[in-house]
Design a protein around this motif. Sequence first.
Motif, PDB file in Angstrom:
ATOM      1  N   ASP A   1      36.554 -51.848  48.901  1.00 48.78           N
ATOM      2  CA  ASP A   1      36.957 -52.104  50.217  1.00 48.78           C
ATOM      3  C   ASP A   1      38.102 -52.597  50.556  1.00 48.78           C
ATOM      4  OD1 ASP A   1      34.124 -50.913  50.681  1.00 48.78           O
ATOM      5  OD2 ASP A   1      33.358 -52.935  50.374  1.00 48.78           O
ATOM      6  N   ARG A   2      38.528 -53.747  49.893  1.00 46.53           N
ATOM      7  CA  ARG A   2      39.746 -54.293  50.298  1.00 46.53           C
ATOM      8  C   ARG A   2      40.375 -55.029  48.827  1.00 46.53           C
ATOM      9  NH1 ARG A   2      40.059 -59.327  53.039  1.00 46.53           N
ATOM     10  NH2 ARG A   2      38.051 -59.828  52.477  1.00 46.53           N
ATOM     11  N   MET A   3      41.583 -55.103  48.767  1.00 51.59           N
ATOM     12  CA  MET A   3      42.197 -55.587  47.477  1.00 51.59           C
ATOM     13  C   MET A   3      43.272 -56.819  47.838  1.00 51.59           C
ATOM     14  SD  MET A   3      43.435 -52.100  45.554  1.00 51.59           S
ATOM     15  CE  MET A   3      44.839 -51.496  47.132  1.00 51.59           C
ATOM     16  N   ILE A   4      43.321 -57.503  46.840  1.00 54.32           N
ATOM     17  CA  ILE A   4      44.181 -58.633  46.633  1.00 54.32           C
ATOM     18  C   ILE A   4      45.311 -58.422  45.695  1.00 54.32           C
ATOM     19  CG2 ILE A   4      44.504 -61.061  46.387  1.00 54.32           C
ATOM     20  CD1 ILE A   4      41.303 -61.426  46.815  1.00 54.32           C
ATOM     21  N   VAL A   5      46.500 -57.955  45.955  1.00 52.41           N
ATOM     22  CA  VAL A   5      47.586 -57.978  44.965  1.00 52.41           C
ATOM     23  C   VAL A   5      48.286 -59.262  44.705  1.00 52.41           C
ATOM     24  CG1 VAL A   5      49.707 -56.572  44.576  1.00 52.41           C
ATOM     25  CG2 VAL A   5      47.884 -55.751  46.063  1.00 52.41           C
ATOM     26  N   LEU A   6      48.323 -59.497  43.298  1.00 52.45           N
ATOM     27  CA  LEU A   6      48.792 -60.779  42.785  1.00 52.45           C
ATOM     28  C   LEU A   6      49.997 -60.423  41.911  1.00 52.45           C
ATOM     29  CD1 LEU A   6      47.519 -63.397  43.094  1.00 52.45           C
ATOM     30  CD2 LEU A   6      46.645 -62.995  40.812  1.00 52.45           C
ATOM     31  N   ASN A   7      50.917 -61.146  42.125  1.00 58.32           N
ATOM     32  CA  ASN A   7      52.049 -61.303  41.123  1.00 58.32           C
ATOM     33  C   ASN A   7      52.668 -62.471  40.943  1.00 58.32           C
ATOM     34  OD1 ASN A   7      54.179 -59.781  39.501  1.00 58.32           O
ATOM     35  ND2 ASN A   7      55.769 -60.213  41.181  1.00 58.32           N
ATOM     36  N   GLU A   8      52.827 -62.906  39.734  1.00 55.64           N
ATOM     37  CA  GLU A   8      53.629 -64.313  38.954  1.00 55.64           C
ATOM     38  C   GLU A   8      52.639 -65.256  39.872  1.00 55.64           C
ATOM     39  OE1 GLU A   8      57.650 -64.412  39.870  1.00 55.64           O
ATOM     40  OE2 GLU A   8      57.777 -62.749  38.467  1.00 55.64           O
ATOM     41  N   GLY A   9      51.179 -65.107  39.909  1.00 63.29           N
ATOM     42  CA  GLY A   9      50.460 -66.163  40.218  1.00 63.29           C
ATOM     43  C   GLY A   9      50.239 -66.359  41.901  1.00 63.29           C
ATOM     44  N   ALA A  10      51.079 -65.581  42.547  1.00 65.92           N
ATOM     45  CA  ALA A  10      51.155 -65.739  44.156  1.00 65.92           C
ATOM     46  C   ALA A  10      50.356 -64.356  44.601  1.00 65.92           C
ATOM     47  CB  ALA A  10      52.469 -66.163  44.642  1.00 65.92           C
ATOM     48  N   ILE A  11      49.686 -64.684  45.768  1.00 66.19           N
ATOM     49  CA  ILE A  11      49.045 -63.292  46.385  1.00 66.19           C
ATOM     50  C   ILE A  11      50.148 -62.845  47.125  1.00 66.19           C
ATOM     51  CG2 ILE A  11      47.504 -62.707  48.036  1.00 66.19           C
ATOM     52  CD1 ILE A  11      45.610 -64.743  47.353  1.00 66.19           C
ATOM     53  N   GLN A  12      50.594 -61.424  46.933  1.00 61.95           N
ATOM     54  CA  GLN A  12      51.547 -60.613  47.626  1.00 61.95           C
ATOM     55  C   GLN A  12      51.046 -60.091  49.035  1.00 61.95           C
ATOM     56  OE1 GLN A  12      54.904 -60.775  46.309  1.00 61.95           O
ATOM     57  NE2 GLN A  12      53.900 -62.258  45.310  1.00 61.95           N
ATOM     58  N   GLN A  13      49.635 -59.604  49.057  1.00 56.21           N
ATOM     59  CA  GLN A  13      49.208 -58.982  50.204  1.00 56.21           C
ATOM     60  C   GLN A  13      47.652 -58.812  49.944  1.00 56.21           C
ATOM     61  OE1 GLN A  13      51.268 -55.362  51.221  1.00 56.21           O
ATOM     62  NE2 GLN A  13      50.020 -54.782  53.157  1.00 56.21           N
ATOM     63  N   ILE A  14      47.104 -58.613  50.997  1.00 57.28           N
ATOM     64  CA  ILE A  14      45.504 -58.558  50.982  1.00 57.28           C
ATOM     65  C   ILE A  14      45.257 -57.589  52.285  1.00 57.28           C
ATOM     66  CG2 ILE A  14      43.254 -59.553  51.831  1.00 57.28           C
ATOM     67  CD1 ILE A  14      44.658 -62.338  50.979  1.00 57.28           C
ATOM     68  N   GLY A  15      44.453 -56.325  51.995  1.00 56.41           N
ATOM     69  CA  GLY A  15      44.105 -55.598  52.991  1.00 56.41           C
ATOM     70  C   GLY A  15      43.056 -54.483  52.332  1.00 56.41           C
ATOM     71  N   THR A  16      42.860 -53.815  53.157  1.00 56.70           N
ATOM     72  CA  THR A  16      42.106 -52.356  52.759  1.00 56.70           C
ATOM     73  C   THR A  16      43.067 -51.641  51.932  1.00 56.70           C
ATOM     74  OG1 THR A  16      42.859 -51.031  54.629  1.00 56.70           O
ATOM     75  CG2 THR A  16      40.932 -52.404  55.125  1.00 56.70           C
ATOM     76  N   VAL A  17      42.649 -50.704  51.072  1.00 55.29           N
ATOM     77  CA  VAL A  17      43.200 -49.979  50.322  1.00 55.29           C
ATOM     78  C   VAL A  17      44.255 -48.897  51.156  1.00 55.29           C
ATOM     79  CG1 VAL A  17      41.557 -49.676  48.325  1.00 55.29           C
ATOM     80  CG2 VAL A  17      41.627 -48.061  50.162  1.00 55.29           C
ATOM     81  N   GLU A  18      43.854 -48.685  52.295  1.00 53.75           N
ATOM     82  CA  GLU A  18      44.659 -47.875  52.959  1.00 53.75           C
ATOM     83  C   GLU A  18      46.030 -48.569  53.711  1.00 53.75           C
ATOM     84  OE1 GLU A  18      40.675 -46.025  53.266  1.00 53.75           O
ATOM     85  OE2 GLU A  18      41.649 -47.915  53.410  1.00 53.75           O
ATOM     86  N   GLU A  19      45.705 -49.822  54.066  1.00 50.80           N
ATOM     87  CA  GLU A  19      46.678 -50.615  54.615  1.00 50.80           C
ATOM     88  C   GLU A  19      47.662 -50.848  53.679  1.00 50.80           C
ATOM     89  OE1 GLU A  19      44.104 -53.254  57.873  1.00 50.80           O
ATOM     90  OE2 GLU A  19      44.121 -53.986  55.591  1.00 50.80           O
ATOM     91  N   LEU A  20      47.431 -51.320  52.040  1.00 47.87           N
ATOM     92  CA  LEU A  20      48.294 -51.803  51.236  1.00 47.87           C
ATOM     93  C   LEU A  20      48.989 -50.467  50.770  1.00 47.87           C
ATOM     94  CD1 LEU A  20      46.516 -54.239  51.485  1.00 47.87           C
ATOM     95  CD2 LEU A  20      46.762 -54.531  48.854  1.00 47.87           C
ATOM     96  N   TYR A  21      48.492 -49.373  50.679  1.00 46.52           N
ATOM     97  CA  TYR A  21      49.027 -48.066  50.362  1.00 46.52           C
ATOM     98  C   TYR A  21      50.276 -47.634  51.400  1.00 46.52           C
ATOM     99  CZ  TYR A  21      50.149 -43.707  48.005  1.00 46.52           C
ATOM    100  OH  TYR A  21      50.806 -42.654  47.530  1.00 46.52           O
ATOM    101  N   ASN A  22      49.707 -47.736  52.537  1.00 47.73           N
ATOM    102  CA  ASN A  22      50.455 -46.960  53.683  1.00 47.73           C
ATOM    103  C   ASN A  22      51.534 -48.061  54.300  1.00 47.73           C
ATOM    104  OD1 ASN A  22      49.437 -44.321  53.397  1.00 47.73           O
ATOM    105  ND2 ASN A  22      47.542 -45.067  54.505  1.00 47.73           N
TER     106      ASN A  22
END
Length: 376
Positions: free
Chosen positions: A202-223
């Motif tokens: 439903d939603r994703m939390i994208v992480l890199n080097e220990g820090a959250i980069q973005q949180i949102g629905t799959v459509e929000e993060l992809y588009n």
Amino acid sequence: MHTIEVENVTKEFGSLVAVEDANFQIKDGEFVSILGPSGSGKSTILRMVAGFETPTTGSIAIEGNEVVGVPPFERNSNMVFQNLALFPHLTVAENIEYGLKQANVDKETRQKRVSEMLETVRLEGYGDRQPDELSGGEQQRVALARAIVNEPAVVLFDEPLASLDRKLRQHMQFELQRIQAETGITFLYVTHDQDIALSISDRMIVLNEGAIQQIGTVEELYNAPMSQFVADFLGDLNAIPSTITDLSEEYVTLDTSEGTIDIELDAGGRNENLIHSDGLAEGEPVNLCLRPHEISLQTEPPGDGQPSVTGTVKSRMFRGNEIAYIIETRWDEFLVIEDAGNEQLTNGTPVHLTWSRAGTYLFTPANGTKPNPKPA
């Protein structure tokens, strides 16, 4: 109500900061994935929610109750591990029943719940079998049944599909979605596999080097990715280095080694946010980024004013209903994906790569830093 609330959580292992100031909330009944490359800290977050690791600083709550310092078996959560951890000396039914026995549930209720779980995971008639008599997908379903049989508030998944082949992995994605929808239990799933996260969440939390980069629905993060890292991690991306030569409320003009390109800033709202949030000015470097599906190939020069890049077909790969081309350009190799019904180009063919102005992303070096958005 929020099943999980993570607030200002940092985890340090000596001098290594594995997770830095993580903030997110997960609502009741959501299916949320934490996605990131190896070593990004996603499993550390999961283990802190489960109780196998303790945050250096910060707060974690499950169903409104602070759980930092609470042992795993006293939290209203269960975990499905990558290696499944089924008990080899117990039958399928006994594996599923184990948690209920530990909770001193009476025998009649245990048997009823085990029967219901076998039906939920579509393993009716398998109760007397041993785990080693089952296929990989069947073992996955037993592990899931064991995790949900006592109706926890949240089930945590640490890449349980990683060892399955592609077809079985795809089947289990549908099964996870079905079971989560039927039970209404909150699922928190950790993976490095973008396809799985995009398919089930439903939603994703994208992480890199220990820090959250973005949180949102799959459509929000992809588009509407907030950074080039997020855009590239969630899907292939081609980048054209350029410099801003003019910037207004409506347009940004980019100077590339193949000429000038005008980009409309109101194209879906995404470019406006990406540019002006960084306070760009004329002379600033920027990457013009394009997804492979948004690029068209043609052998004739495009019309006046249409953005384009010249290149040569280096290789091609037939993928059923589409063809993937690698195009050699003066900047780098570009990936272009076209419908297999289009004219098929051979290696060595000179081509023009064109795209719509609305199909572009603009990112700067600042987009590669470590933003940590607070939960909405």
